[in-house]
Design a protein around this motif. Structure first.
Motif, PDB file in Angstrom:
ATOM      1  N   ILE A   1       0.845  -1.202   0.000  1.00  0.00           N
ATOM      2  CA  ILE A   1       0.000   0.000   0.000  1.00  0.00           C
ATOM      3  C   ILE A   1       0.874   1.243   0.000  1.00  0.00           C
ATOM      4  CG2 ILE A   1      -1.734   1.311   1.272  1.00  0.00           C
ATOM      5  CD1 ILE A   1      -2.882  -1.197   2.324  1.00  0.00           C
TER       6      ILE A   1
ATOM      7  N   ALA B   1       0.704   5.553   0.207  1.00  0.00           N
ATOM      8  CA  ALA B   1      -0.202   6.631   0.597  1.00  0.00           C
ATOM      9  C   ALA B   1       0.407   7.995   0.333  1.00  0.00           C
ATOM     10  CB  ALA B   1      -0.555   6.487   2.081  1.00  0.00           C
TER      11      ALA B   1
ATOM     12  N   LEU C   1       1.359   6.226   9.526  1.00  0.00           N
ATOM     13  CA  LEU C   1       1.313   5.347   8.360  1.00  0.00           C
ATOM     14  C   LEU C   1       2.519   4.417   8.331  1.00  0.00           C
ATOM     15  CD1 LEU C   1       0.102   7.938   5.702  1.00  0.00           C
ATOM     16  CD2 LEU C   1      -1.104   5.840   6.315  1.00  0.00           C
TER      17      LEU C   1
ATOM     18  N   ILE D   1       2.986   1.298   5.966  1.00  0.00           N
ATOM     19  CA  ILE D   1       2.542   1.918   4.713  1.00  0.00           C
ATOM     20  C   ILE D   1       3.537   2.964   4.252  1.00  0.00           C
ATOM     21  CG2 ILE D   1       0.732   3.327   3.652  1.00  0.00           C
ATOM     22  CD1 ILE D   1      -1.229   1.933   5.516  1.00  0.00           C
TER      23      ILE D   1
ATOM     24  N   ASN E   1       4.785   6.074   2.432  1.00  0.00           N
ATOM     25  CA  ASN E   1       4.012   7.283   2.139  1.00  0.00           C
ATOM     26  C   ASN E   1       4.862   8.497   1.847  1.00  0.00           C
ATOM     27  OD1 ASN E   1       3.857   9.115   4.901  1.00  0.00           O
ATOM     28  ND2 ASN E   1       4.176   6.950   5.351  1.00  0.00           N
TER      29      ASN E   1
ATOM     30  N   LEU F   1      -3.992   5.239  -1.211  1.00  0.00           N
ATOM     31  CA  LEU F   1      -4.706   6.035  -0.210  1.00  0.00           C
ATOM     32  C   LEU F   1      -4.203   7.476  -0.210  1.00  0.00           C
ATOM     33  CD1 LEU F   1      -6.388   6.410   2.461  1.00  0.00           C
ATOM     34  CD2 LEU F   1      -4.386   5.557   3.680  1.00  0.00           C
TER      35      LEU F   1
ATOM     36  N   ILE G   1      -8.103   2.089   6.239  1.00  0.00           N
ATOM     37  CA  ILE G   1      -7.370   1.096   5.455  1.00  0.00           C
ATOM     38  C   ILE G   1      -8.216  -0.126   5.143  1.00  0.00           C
ATOM     39  CG2 ILE G   1      -5.419  -0.528   5.575  1.00  0.00           C
ATOM     40  CD1 ILE G   1      -4.053   1.864   7.185  1.00  0.00           C
TER      41      ILE G   1
ATOM     42  N   ILE H   1      -9.810   0.171   1.905  1.00  0.00           N
ATOM     43  CA  ILE H   1      -8.990  -0.085   0.711  1.00  0.00           C
ATOM     44  C   ILE H   1      -9.081  -1.566   0.400  1.00  0.00           C
ATOM     45  CG2 ILE H   1      -6.729  -0.045  -0.372  1.00  0.00           C
ATOM     46  CD1 ILE H   1      -5.852   1.983   1.612  1.00  0.00           C
ATOM     47  N   ASN H   2      -8.938  -2.378   1.444  1.00  0.00           N
ATOM     48  CA  ASN H   2      -8.949  -3.832   1.235  1.00  0.00           C
ATOM     49  C   ASN H   2     -10.288  -4.294   0.701  1.00  0.00           C
ATOM     50  OD1 ASN H   2      -6.341  -4.012   2.114  1.00  0.00           O
ATOM     51  ND2 ASN H   2      -6.904  -4.307   4.246  1.00  0.00           N
TER      52      ASN H   2
END
Lengths: 152, 140
Positions: B17, B19, B36, B41, B43, B64, B129, B132-133
């Protein structure tokens, strides 16, 4: 009681008092939870950024309020920003002072705004001293070879 | 040149992922970046809506986007509209201190998938999150 335990006790008591007296709220403990070995100075860094923000925004508010024709929307925008960052670090009293400040901006009340500005200034100065004291206690514990206790 | 729709993938083919944090406050950018990161994640952080739009040049893609509302140069509402108009289908979560229903509505209508009131916490992020999944089966 050995030195480390004494310092840890002091740290716990001091931290608890900060929460009890409303200087910081749960968001501050969220910040502490984010700190780890890969970023051991995270809280100090964020708090420093916050105080830099405070200083800059308070200056901007003061300047805006000094104008002949005060632009209250401009003042409000600075207060809104400070409210945002104080809320993010858990600086509860500063945040509350900003909330009160905004009502005077909306009412376009210059005197009220000036009083609030003083209040905000005071709250952030006091908090700065308190947190510096807290960080000093942390450093003393680490220097003595101890670890920082978690305060729930 | 690779198409803009490809997600970043690890060597074993699993998607990581990515972001984008959009906020004009350095305090918030620092906190959200760490939140994050701690959740694993990757980012990037930018300081206003225009930079968020620019970050999507050259086919760059984020799963994201955490979008603040009040920012200079280009605010969150305008940036969200722009990104949607560009065809960006990332999950965009508005993150703001504004609490009036009308303001929230306007922000949602610009194209948000989710809305969270500041301050952001790990728990709020986790709930974003999960969305998103849930939508990961939709081809991007």
């Amino acid at each position: 009681m050995d030195v480390i335990s004494q310092l840890q006790r002091q740290f716990i008591d001091y931290t608890s008092s900060l929460y009890r007296e409303g200087y910081v709220d749960d968001q501050f403990s969220q910040l502490q939870k984010l700190q780890d070995e890969s970023n051991p100075d995270f809280v100090v860094e964020v708090v420093s950024l916050f105080f830099d923000d405070c200083q800059k925004l308070v200056q901007n508010m003061a300047q805006a309020l000094e104008q002949q024709n005060v632009d209250f929307r401009q003042v409000d925008s600075h207060v809104h920003q400070l409210k945002g960052s104080s809320s993010s670090v858990g600086a509860s009293r500063v945040k509350n002072a900003c909330i009160a400040f905004r009502t005077f901006c909306e009412a376009q009340n210059r005197e009220g705004c000036l009083r609030c500005l003083q209040q905000v200034n005071q709250e952030y100065s006091v908090l700065k001293n308190k947190l510096q004291q807290l960080f000093r206690l942390e450093q003393q514990i680490i220097a003595a070879g101890g670890s920082i206790p978690m305060v729930e | 040149m690779r198409g803009g729709e490809d997600k970043a993938v690890n060597k074993d083919g699993r998607s990581k992922i990515r972001a984008l944090v959009v906020d004009d406050s350095m305090v918030n950018r620092t906190i959200h970046h760490k939140l994050l990161e701690n959740l694993g994640i990757e980012n990037q952080v930018v300081g206003n809506g225009k930079e968020a739009v620019d970050a999507h040049s050259s086919g760059n893609y984020f799963d994201l986007i955490l979008m603040d509302m009040d920012m200079p140069v280009m605010n969150g509402i305008e940036a969200t509209r722009r990104l949607r108009a560009m065809g960006v289908r990332s999950l965009i979560a508005g993150v703001t201190t504004r609490s009036l229903e009308q303001e929230k509505q306007e922000f949602m209508e610009a194209g948000l998938d989710d809305y969270q009131e500041k301050p952001l916490t790990a728990a709020k992020l986790v709930s974003i999150i999960h969305k998103i999944n849930q939508s990961s089966s939709t081809p991007r």
